[in-house]
Design an enzyme around this catalytic site. Structure first.
Site, mmCIF file in Angstrom:
data_model
loop_
_atom_site.group_PDB
_atom_site.id
_atom_site.type_symbol
_atom_site.label_atom_id
_atom_site.label_comp_id
_atom_site.label_asym_id
_atom_site.label_seq_id
_atom_site.Cartn_x
_atom_site.Cartn_y
_atom_site.Cartn_z
ATOM 1 N N ASN A 11 5.729 4.601 2.549
ATOM 2 C CA ASN A 11 6.822 4.687 3.531
ATOM 3 C C ASN A 11 7.939 5.545 2.941
ATOM 4 O O ASN A 11 8.650 5.112 2.037
ATOM 5 C CB ASN A 11 7.317 3.256 3.821
ATOM 6 C CG ASN A 11 8.544 3.229 4.710
ATOM 7 O OD1 ASN A 11 8.926 4.242 5.311
ATOM 8 N ND2 ASN A 11 9.164 2.057 4.800
ATOM 9 N N TRP A 12 8.083 6.749 3.476
ATOM 10 C CA TRP A 12 9.091 7.667 2.938
ATOM 11 C C TRP A 12 10.505 7.351 3.420
ATOM 12 O O TRP A 12 11.472 7.949 2.951
ATOM 13 C CB TRP A 12 8.755 9.110 3.341
ATOM 14 C CG TRP A 12 7.618 9.710 2.581
ATOM 15 C CD1 TRP A 12 6.948 9.156 1.520
ATOM 16 C CD2 TRP A 12 7.033 11.001 2.803
ATOM 17 N NE1 TRP A 12 5.977 10.029 1.088
ATOM 18 C CE2 TRP A 12 6.009 11.170 1.853
ATOM 19 C CE3 TRP A 12 7.263 12.037 3.726
ATOM 20 C CZ2 TRP A 12 5.220 12.328 1.794
ATOM 21 C CZ3 TRP A 12 6.482 13.172 3.663
ATOM 22 C CH2 TRP A 12 5.472 13.314 2.705
ATOM 23 N N LYS A 13 10.617 6.500 4.413
ATOM 24 C CA LYS A 13 11.936 6.160 4.985
ATOM 25 C C LYS A 13 12.660 7.450 5.391
ATOM 26 O O LYS A 13 12.012 8.428 5.745
ATOM 27 C CB LYS A 13 12.743 5.311 4.001
ATOM 28 C CG LYS A 13 11.925 4.108 3.505
ATOM 29 C CD LYS A 13 12.726 3.118 2.711
ATOM 30 C CE LYS A 13 11.822 1.955 2.306
ATOM 31 N NZ LYS A 13 12.512 0.916 1.577
ATOM 32 N N HIS A 101 10.284 -3.107 10.199
ATOM 33 C CA HIS A 101 10.719 -3.042 8.800
ATOM 34 C C HIS A 101 12.082 -3.722 8.665
ATOM 35 O O HIS A 101 12.914 -3.636 9.573
ATOM 36 C CB HIS A 101 10.801 -1.579 8.341
ATOM 37 C CG HIS A 101 10.977 -1.454 6.871
ATOM 38 N ND1 HIS A 101 12.195 -1.619 6.270
ATOM 39 C CD2 HIS A 101 10.083 -1.234 5.871
ATOM 40 C CE1 HIS A 101 12.044 -1.499 4.954
ATOM 41 N NE2 HIS A 101 10.779 -1.249 4.691
ATOM 42 N N GLU A 103 14.664 -2.920 7.230
ATOM 43 C CA GLU A 103 15.804 -2.004 7.438
ATOM 44 C C GLU A 103 16.063 -1.787 8.922
ATOM 45 O O GLU A 103 17.211 -1.622 9.349
ATOM 46 C CB GLU A 103 15.538 -0.682 6.697
ATOM 47 C CG GLU A 103 15.629 -0.879 5.191
ATOM 48 C CD GLU A 103 14.755 0.046 4.362
ATOM 49 O OE1 GLU A 103 14.224 1.029 4.910
ATOM 50 O OE2 GLU A 103 14.597 -0.223 3.159
ATOM 51 N N GLU A 150 7.078 -8.378 3.043
ATOM 52 C CA GLU A 150 8.044 -7.670 2.206
ATOM 53 C C GLU A 150 9.302 -8.511 2.035
ATOM 54 O O GLU A 150 10.181 -8.503 2.911
ATOM 55 C CB GLU A 150 8.445 -6.349 2.872
ATOM 56 C CG GLU A 150 7.307 -5.382 3.059
ATOM 57 C CD GLU A 150 7.819 -3.952 3.135
ATOM 58 O OE1 GLU A 150 7.447 -3.155 2.275
ATOM 59 O OE2 GLU A 150 8.621 -3.653 4.032
ATOM 60 N N GLY A 156 13.204 -1.977 -2.927
ATOM 61 C CA GLY A 156 14.031 -0.988 -3.619
ATOM 62 C C GLY A 156 14.797 -1.518 -4.809
ATOM 63 O O GLY A 156 15.720 -0.860 -5.299
ATOM 64 N N SER A 187 8.876 -2.892 -4.177
ATOM 65 C CA SER A 187 8.847 -2.404 -5.564
ATOM 66 C C SER A 187 7.432 -2.293 -6.148
ATOM 67 O O SER A 187 7.232 -2.541 -7.333
ATOM 68 C CB SER A 187 9.752 -3.270 -6.449
ATOM 69 O OG SER A 187 11.105 -3.177 -5.990
HETATM 70 P P1 PGA Z 1 10.151 -0.094 -2.155
HETATM 71 O O1 PGA Z 1 10.148 -0.168 -0.558
HETATM 72 O O2 PGA Z 1 8.719 0.140 -2.598
HETATM 73 O O3 PGA Z 1 11.036 1.072 -2.485
HETATM 74 O O4 PGA Z 1 10.657 -1.378 -2.661
HETATM 75 C C1 PGA Z 1 9.163 -0.872 0.136
HETATM 76 C C2 PGA Z 1 9.460 -0.851 1.615
HETATM 77 O O5 PGA Z 1 10.628 -0.980 2.007
HETATM 78 O O6 PGA Z 1 8.550 -0.708 2.439
#
Ligand code: PGA
Length: 227
Positions: A11-13, A101, A103, A150, A156, A187
């Site tokens: 996932n590049w966000k 997600h 976010e 998650e 992150g 992570s």
């Molecule tokens: P991360 O993100 O690997 O940077 O912790 C995972 C995600 O939000 O899907």
């Protein structure tokens, strides 16, 4: 029980401009980890909407066994919904879409009703849905193909849930929603990927940060290739 495939879904966000995307693919190709079409893995990358077409072209040009996912989808069908990208637009480029997600839930206030509507739209157009949940009490709508557990504090931060705890929590979810495939996110790196996918109920991972770097992403694929 597990399925017979291991999923790595990057996932590049909201990262990478056009040049970054081109560079990522150039480096990924030179790492040479996606040349064998082993049936036991599914590698997916989720760029921003505007880079899906470029990514599709680069995948075809380089004959990579890499699939594309979107990071989100509109809860509406095509029409007067300014700024939205509908599932019928996405299906020309992506096989998968992320929905829910943390976010999106946090910054865009997406609630269970809206997320169910998104799942419905995606399924109506034949997209496979990867639905993110922060715990085992979150409702998973009908039609979801892959559930990504998650924990918010692990995203992150460099801190993962323990593979054993993630497996136990996914075990609870699997009792409620037995037809879904389950993956872990938060992570994930090349150093810990095997500890997650070797758990009984965990069929893959959803790396964010580590998917941005093509070398780190390749290392995760290599770790799976050598299983
Ligand atoms: P991360 O993100 O690997 O940077 O912790 C995972 C995600 O939000 O899907």
């Amino acid at each position: 029980m597990k399925g017979n495939k291991i999923y790595i879904i990057g996932n590049w966000k909201s990262n990478k401009n056009r040049q970054d995307v081109e560079n990522w693919f150039t480096q990924l190709v030179s790492e040479n980890v996606l040349d064998n079409k082993l049936p036991n893995k599914e590698v997916v990358v989720c760029p921003s909407f505007i880079h899906l077409e470029l990514a599709k072209w680069l995948i075809e040009k380089n004959k990579l066994s890499l699939k594309l996912g979107a990071q989100d989808v509109s809860p509406f069908s095509t029409g007067a919904y300014t700024g939205e990208v509908s599932a019928s637009m996405l299906k020309n480029y992506a096989e998968y879409t992320l929905i829910g997600h943390s976010e999106r839930r946090k910054y865009f206030k997406e609630d269970d009703d809206m997320l169910s509507q998104k799942v419905q739209m995606a399924k109506d157009e034949g997209l496979k849905v990867i639905y993110c949940v922060p715990d085992d009490t979150t409702i998973v709508p009908n039609g979801v193909d892959i559930v990504a557990y998650e924990p918010i504090w692990a995203i992150g931060t460099g801190k993962t849930d323990s593979p054993q705890n993630a497996n136990a929590l996914i075990g609870h979810l699997k009792q409620k929603y037995p037809s879904c495939v389950y993956i872990y996110g938060g992570s994930v790196t090349a150093d810990n990927i095997v500890s997650f996918v070797s758990q009984d109920y965990i069929d893959g991972v959803l790396p964010g940060g580590a998917s941005l770097d093509p070398i780190k992403f390749s290392k995760m694929i290599s770790a799976i290739n050598s299983l």
